[in-house]
Write a protein that holds these residues in place. Structure first.
Motif, PDB file in Angstrom:
ATOM      1  N   ALA A 286      17.731  -3.224  -1.193  1.00 25.90           N
ATOM      2  CA  ALA A 286      16.122  -4.434  -0.808  1.00 25.90           C
ATOM      3  C   ALA A 286      15.083  -3.423  -0.884  1.00 25.90           C
ATOM      4  N   GLY A 287      14.558  -3.961   0.243  1.00 26.28           N
ATOM      5  CA  GLY A 287      12.850  -2.814   0.127  1.00 26.28           C
ATOM      6  C   GLY A 287      13.626  -0.813  -0.336  1.00 26.28           C
ATOM      7  N   GLY A 288      14.620  -0.809   0.557  1.00 27.62           N
ATOM      8  CA  GLY A 288      14.778   0.444   0.258  1.00 27.62           C
ATOM      9  C   GLY A 288      14.386   0.946  -1.725  1.00 27.62           C
ATOM     10  N   ILE A 289      15.140   0.229  -2.032  1.00 27.61           N
ATOM     11  CA  ILE A 289      14.886  -0.039  -3.767  1.00 27.61           C
ATOM     12  C   ILE A 289      14.349   0.028  -4.299  1.00 27.61           C
ATOM     13  N   GLY A 290      12.918  -0.707  -3.707  1.00 26.72           N
ATOM     14  CA  GLY A 290      11.585  -0.202  -4.096  1.00 26.72           C
ATOM     15  C   GLY A 290      10.441   0.911  -3.854  1.00 26.72           C
ATOM     16  N   LEU A 291      11.100   1.604  -2.129  1.00 26.64           N
ATOM     17  CA  LEU A 291      10.673   3.236  -2.241  1.00 26.64           C
ATOM     18  C   LEU A 291      11.811   4.102  -3.301  1.00 26.64           C
ATOM     19  N   VAL A 292      13.299   3.747  -4.153  1.00 27.42           N
ATOM     20  CA  VAL A 292      13.033   4.413  -4.980  1.00 27.42           C
ATOM     21  C   VAL A 292      12.150   4.851  -6.523  1.00 27.42           C
ATOM     22  N   GLY A 293      12.186   3.167  -7.047  1.00 28.70           N
ATOM     23  CA  GLY A 293      11.472   2.719  -7.731  1.00 28.70           C
ATOM     24  C   GLY A 293      10.357   2.953  -8.154  1.00 28.70           C
ATOM     25  N   SER A 294       9.346   3.613  -6.655  1.00 31.06           N
ATOM     26  CA  SER A 294       8.632   4.467  -7.156  1.00 31.06           C
ATOM     27  C   SER A 294       8.474   5.128  -6.819  1.00 31.06           C
ATOM     28  N   CYS A 295       9.175   6.234  -7.055  1.00 31.72           N
ATOM     29  CA  CYS A 295       9.426   7.249  -6.751  1.00 31.72           C
ATOM     30  C   CYS A 295       9.205   7.944  -8.953  1.00 31.72           C
ATOM     31  N   ASP A 296       8.618   9.346  -8.726  1.00 34.43           N
ATOM     32  CA  ASP A 296       8.939   9.040 -10.545  1.00 34.43           C
ATOM     33  C   ASP A 296      10.533   9.773 -10.888  1.00 34.43           C
ATOM     34  N   ILE A 297      10.893  10.394  -9.867  1.00 41.07           N
ATOM     35  CA  ILE A 297      12.142  10.715  -9.982  1.00 41.07           C
ATOM     36  C   ILE A 297      13.022  10.625  -9.390  1.00 41.07           C
ATOM     37  N   ALA A 298      14.434  10.767  -9.582  1.00 40.30           N
ATOM     38  CA  ALA A 298      15.543   9.722  -8.495  1.00 40.30           C
ATOM     39  C   ALA A 298      16.433  10.325  -8.566  1.00 40.30           C
ATOM     40  N   ALA A 299      17.474  10.866  -7.610  1.00 37.62           N
ATOM     41  CA  ALA A 299      18.850  11.440  -8.051  1.00 37.62           C
ATOM     42  C   ALA A 299      19.414  11.122  -7.078  1.00 37.62           C
TER      43      ALA A 299
ATOM     44  N   ALA B 270       0.954  -1.082   0.067  1.00 38.16           N
ATOM     45  CA  ALA B 270       0.195  -0.200   0.034  1.00 38.16           C
ATOM     46  C   ALA B 270       0.487   1.481   0.310  1.00 38.16           C
ATOM     47  N   LEU B 271       1.722   0.896   0.288  1.00 39.24           N
ATOM     48  CA  LEU B 271       3.145   2.734   0.908  1.00 39.24           C
ATOM     49  C   LEU B 271       3.990   2.664  -0.610  1.00 39.24           C
ATOM     50  N   LEU B 272       3.629   1.461  -1.518  1.00 35.36           N
ATOM     51  CA  LEU B 272       4.460   1.564  -2.902  1.00 35.36           C
ATOM     52  C   LEU B 272       3.461   1.816  -3.666  1.00 35.36           C
ATOM     53  N   ARG B 273       2.459   2.067  -3.455  1.00 31.09           N
ATOM     54  CA  ARG B 273       1.157   2.132  -4.384  1.00 31.09           C
ATOM     55  C   ARG B 273       1.194   3.519  -4.378  1.00 31.09           C
ATOM     56  N   GLN B 274       0.901   4.113  -3.260  1.00 33.28           N
ATOM     57  CA  GLN B 274       0.630   5.588  -2.377  1.00 33.28           C
ATOM     58  C   GLN B 274       1.496   6.382  -2.696  1.00 33.28           C
ATOM     59  N   ILE B 275       2.852   5.745  -3.035  1.00 29.43           N
ATOM     60  CA  ILE B 275       3.670   6.644  -3.431  1.00 29.43           C
ATOM     61  C   ILE B 275       3.496   7.410  -5.429  1.00 29.43           C
ATOM     62  N   VAL B 276       3.000   5.747  -6.036  1.00 36.82           N
ATOM     63  CA  VAL B 276       2.496   5.945  -6.574  1.00 36.82           C
ATOM     64  C   VAL B 276       1.444   6.473  -7.621  1.00 36.82           C
ATOM     65  N   GLU B 277       0.453   6.512  -6.860  1.00 41.60           N
ATOM     66  CA  GLU B 277      -0.208   7.480  -7.025  1.00 41.60           C
ATOM     67  C   GLU B 277      -0.725   8.289  -6.595  1.00 41.60           C
ATOM     68  N   LEU B 278       0.267   9.088  -5.932  1.00 44.11           N
ATOM     69  CA  LEU B 278       0.381  10.638  -4.685  1.00 44.11           C
ATOM     70  C   LEU B 278      -0.487  11.025  -6.249  1.00 44.11           C
ATOM     71  N   PRO B 279      -0.762  12.455  -6.179  1.00 45.78           N
ATOM     72  CA  PRO B 279      -1.286  13.473  -7.780  1.00 45.78           C
ATOM     73  C   PRO B 279      -0.067  14.397  -6.949  1.00 45.78           C
ATOM     74  N   LYS B 280       1.043  13.773  -6.893  1.00 46.38           N
ATOM     75  CA  LYS B 280       2.182  14.947  -6.891  1.00 46.38           C
ATOM     76  C   LYS B 280       3.426  13.942  -7.292  1.00 46.38           C
ATOM     77  N   PRO B 281       3.914  14.685  -7.837  1.00 47.74           N
ATOM     78  CA  PRO B 281       5.146  14.368  -7.914  1.00 47.74           C
ATOM     79  C   PRO B 281       6.095  13.703  -6.663  1.00 47.74           C
ATOM     80  N   VAL B 282       6.542  12.829  -6.434  1.00 45.68           N
ATOM     81  CA  VAL B 282       7.218  12.613  -5.401  1.00 45.68           C
ATOM     82  C   VAL B 282       9.130  11.949  -6.188  1.00 45.68           C
ATOM     83  N   VAL B 283      10.086  12.727  -5.678  1.00 52.19           N
ATOM     84  CA  VAL B 283      10.905  12.660  -5.767  1.00 52.19           C
ATOM     85  C   VAL B 283      12.610  11.641  -4.577  1.00 52.19           C
ATOM     86  N   ALA B 284      12.876  11.617  -5.300  1.00 48.50           N
ATOM     87  CA  ALA B 284      13.680  10.094  -3.964  1.00 48.50           C
ATOM     88  C   ALA B 284      15.299  11.759  -4.705  1.00 48.50           C
ATOM     89  N   ARG B 285      15.968  11.347  -2.958  1.00 45.14           N
ATOM     90  CA  ARG B 285      16.934  12.211  -3.351  1.00 45.14           C
ATOM     91  C   ARG B 285      17.862  11.316  -2.374  1.00 45.14           C
TER      92      ARG B 285
END
Length: 244
Positions: A98-111, A76-91
């Motif tokens: 492992a699962g931390g990469i899932g957070l990065v991959g769910s973001c729209d942009i990652a630096a 649900a958290l990963l989907r929430q990031i994907v579906e948030l109506p605002k861009p999410v950027v990983a810094r």
């Protein structure tokens, strides 16, 4: 004390994973607090974009083996990031596992900073990167995904960019993000939402189709004898019994 700290500047809210004692491991509590913070961002008309950052030298070490989140809650958290109506950027400025990469991959942009590194370590503790595949497999270069999923080896930020995990790599991650955030501030809220829906269509389809199967598969793997041995070996800082 909260495991998520929040700061806002000119329409950009930064949510910082702030659990350095366990390298920002994804505990049930951290996942819950991050979900709540994202919900607040979604409801706040003053928030144009969200940056997901971290304290310490590790963005996230993956699942907290001592206090793991419910797999449905993590999906649900990963989907929430994907579906948030605002861009999410990983810094990212450090290690991601492992699962931390899932957070990065769910973001729209990652630096990522040039000295960051990544690893899918699941196979080394007897499980598989099942749930995080929902946002990752639609975005990653397939041959690279096979190599790093199966081998669990580390790869650097330049390789992460080559295979589609991150958007940009720089010595100074904040310098790299400055023009990105400036562009998001110049965009209208409705246009950002509509454009994000276009960009995430394939990922959302994957969640709709595969989420239940992958949650069940993950639960089965975590309950296996190999996983018990792998996680025990990890916590005891020894090699697992299967090491050749």
């Amino acid at each position: 004390m909260s495991l998520i700290s929040t700061a806002s500047e000119r329409g950009v809210t930064t949510l910082t994973l702030d659990s350095p004692a366990n390298r920002n491991a994804l505990s049930a509590r951290l996942v819950g607090e991050l979900a709540d913070a994202l919900t607040a961002c979604a409801k706040d008309p003053a928030v144009r974009a969200v940056v997901l950052s971290h304290t310490g030298g590790t963005f996230s070490a993956g699942a907290d083996l001592k206090e793991p989140p419910n797999p449905y809650t993590f999906v649900a958290l990963l989907r929430q990031i994907v579906e948030l109506p605002k861009p999410v950027v990983a810094r990212v400025a450090g290690r991601v596992r492992a699962g931390g990469i899932g957070l990065v991959g769910s973001c729209d942009i990652a630096a990522a900073s040039a000295d960051s590194d990544f690893a899918f370590t699941e196979v080394r503790i007897g499980v598989a990167p099942a749930v995080i595949s929902l946002p990752l497999l639609p975005r990653l270069e397939p041959r690279a995904a096979a190599r790093y999923y199966l081998g669990g080896e580390r790869f650097d930020a330049a390789e992460a960019a080559r295979i589609g995990l991150v958007t940009a790599v720089a010595d100074d991650v904040d310098t790299a993000l400055a023009p990105v955030l400036d562009g998001l501030r110049r965009a209208s809220p409705g246009a950002l939402d509509a454009t994000k829906q276009l960009l995430t269509a394939r990922v959302r389809e994957t969640f709709d189709r595969d989420a239940e199967d992958l949650v069940q598969r993950s639960a089965s793997l975590f309950a296996s004898a190999e996983a018990r041995e792998g996680m025990t070996a990890f916590l005891e800082r020894r090699d697992p019994a299967w090491l050749l």
